[in-house]
Scaffold this active site. Structure first.
Site, PDB file in Angstrom:
ATOM      1  CE  LYS A  72      -6.028   1.997  -0.382  1.00 36.47           C
ATOM      2  NZ  LYS A  72      -6.590   2.088   0.971  1.00 36.47           N
ATOM      3  CE  LYS A  97      -3.562   2.710   2.513  1.00 34.18           C
ATOM      4  NZ  LYS A  97      -4.702   2.417   3.640  1.00 34.18           N
TER       5      LYS A  97
HETATM    6  C1  PBG Z   1      -6.988   3.744   5.652  1.00 40.46           C
HETATM    7  C2  PBG Z   1      -7.537   3.566   4.150  1.00 40.46           C
HETATM    8  C3  PBG Z   1      -7.133   4.673   3.382  1.00 40.46           C
HETATM    9  C4  PBG Z   1      -8.011   3.804   2.001  1.00 40.46           C
HETATM   10  C5  PBG Z   1      -8.528   2.719   2.699  1.00 40.46           C
HETATM   11  N1  PBG Z   1      -8.163   2.406   3.918  1.00 40.46           N
HETATM   12  C6  PBG Z   1      -6.834   5.787   2.998  1.00 40.46           C
HETATM   13  C7  PBG Z   1      -5.420   6.038   3.766  1.00 40.46           C
HETATM   14  O1  PBG Z   1      -4.435   5.107   3.706  1.00 40.46           O
HETATM   15  O2  PBG Z   1      -5.243   7.202   4.209  1.00 40.46           O
HETATM   16  C8  PBG Z   1      -8.194   4.593   1.029  1.00 40.46           C
HETATM   17  C9  PBG Z   1      -9.066   3.964  -0.191  1.00 40.46           C
HETATM   18  C10 PBG Z   1      -9.317   4.876  -1.225  1.00 40.46           C
HETATM   19  O3  PBG Z   1      -8.828   5.966  -1.399  1.00 40.46           O
HETATM   20  O4  PBG Z   1     -10.249   4.507  -1.815  1.00 40.46           O
HETATM   21  N2  PBG Z   1      -6.706   2.675   6.321  1.00 40.46           N
END
Ligand code: PBG
Length: 306
Positions: A231, A178
């Site tokens: 991601k 991620k």
């Molecule tokens: C945080 C989380 C995020 C997303 C899913 N879980 C955002 C972040 O890391 O700040 C983002 C998903 C999206 O933008 O659709 N645990």
């Protein structure tokens, strides 16, 4: 006959935002999505089932008075996610597969995914909380727990806790690679979870790094992940492709809020055709090697496919 990849409705997971209010409210930069109230959620699930989507990822929008530095609400066995999961499972059983988000940002007054001490995100103190969250969600009926927090060692902590509590059938879909992306804006808007200080670069990956993802992959596989995820998706097809080549586990990709919002805004301004560009984006993600695609466009694409 010679086309190599085809999208299928079973490929998709639909993210759903749920809040503890009497009515659903629109999300400014995520067309077609709302913060859904608990009652409407049931009708929404009915609707998506008739469309042929069977998997959802629940994201709770937590009222600000329930956010705290210690993230107590995250481990409340009767929190919003657990409540709505119990309802969904009672009504739909295994017809709907529920993925539960494991991370502290919805519950943290700092908007960070881990516990904050002296202005830093503390990895190890976060692990017990994440493991407890996972067990609570499994008890409520969540089928797949999905740690999106990027703390080191959390897959093992969650796997151990689930095993100890007897939840042997709960899957772990790890957000393995991620990245600290700029494409999460609409999601953070929806949750009001913008980091209150700093950024997430001490735990999410540097987008300039490709080979480091192999380290994250080795760890998550060794720790017991059932599904591994990349991601965001469309800017990270190289990582999806690397993962596909390095593990027989199912590879998931999260087509995130900013990727979906960009398609909408460009289409609204007349630069592209939304449906065609969505189709192309999701096909590229599948072609790169993802067999599970989490996307806000899940309902759009099944319409297009039909
Ligand atoms: C945080 C989380 C995020 C997303 C899913 N879980 C955002 C972040 O890391 O700040 C983002 C998903 C999206 O933008 O659709 N645990």
């Amino acid at each position: 006959m010679v086309q190599e990849f085809r999208l299928h409705k079973n490929d998709f997971v639909l993210p759903i935002f749920v809040h503890d209010q009497l009515e659903s409210t629109p999300i400014a930069h995520l067309p077609g999505h709302q913060r859904v109230d608990a009652i409407s959620l049931m009708a929404h699930c009915e609707h998506i089932l008739t469309k042929g989507i069977r998997a959802i990822a629940l994201f709770p929008v937590i009222d600000s008075d329930k956010k705290s530095p210690e993230c107590d609400e995250a481990v409340n066995p009767d929190n919003l996610v657990c409540q709505v999961t119990r309802r969904i499972k009672k009504a739909f059983g295994d017809d709907i597969i529920v993925c539960g988000d494991i991370a502290l940002d919805p519950y943290s007054s700092y908007g960070h995914d881990g516990i904050v001490k002296n202005g830093a995100i503390v990895n190890d103190d976060t692990l017990d909380i994440l493991a407890k969250m996972a067990c609570n969600q499994a008890a409520a009926g969540v089928d797949i727990v999905a740690p999106s927090d990027m703390m080191d060692g959390r897959v093992l902590a969650i796997r151990d806790a689930l095993d100890n509590d007897g939840y042997h059938d709960t899957l772990i879909m790890a957000y393995t690679a991620k990245y600290a992306s700029h494409l999460y804006g609409p999601f953070r808007d929806a949750l009001a979870s913008l980091p209150q200080f700093g950024d997430k670069k001490t735990y999410q990956m540097n987008y300039s790094n490709r080979y480091e993802a192999a380290i994250e992959l080795d760890l998550d596989v060794a720790e017991g992940a059932d599904i591994i995820m990349v991601k965001p998706a469309t800017l990270y097809l190289d990582i999806i492709s690397d993962f596909r080549a390095s593990t027989p586990l199912p590879v998931a990709a999260y087509h995130v809020s900013g990727e979906y919002a960009m398609l909408h805004s460009a289409a609204r301004d007349g630069y592209i055709d939304f449906s065609e560009a969505l189709y192309e984006s999701l096909t590229a993600i599948k072609r790169a090697g993802a067999s599970i695609i989490v996307t806000y466009g899940a309902l759009d694409i099944v319409d297009i496919l039909q």
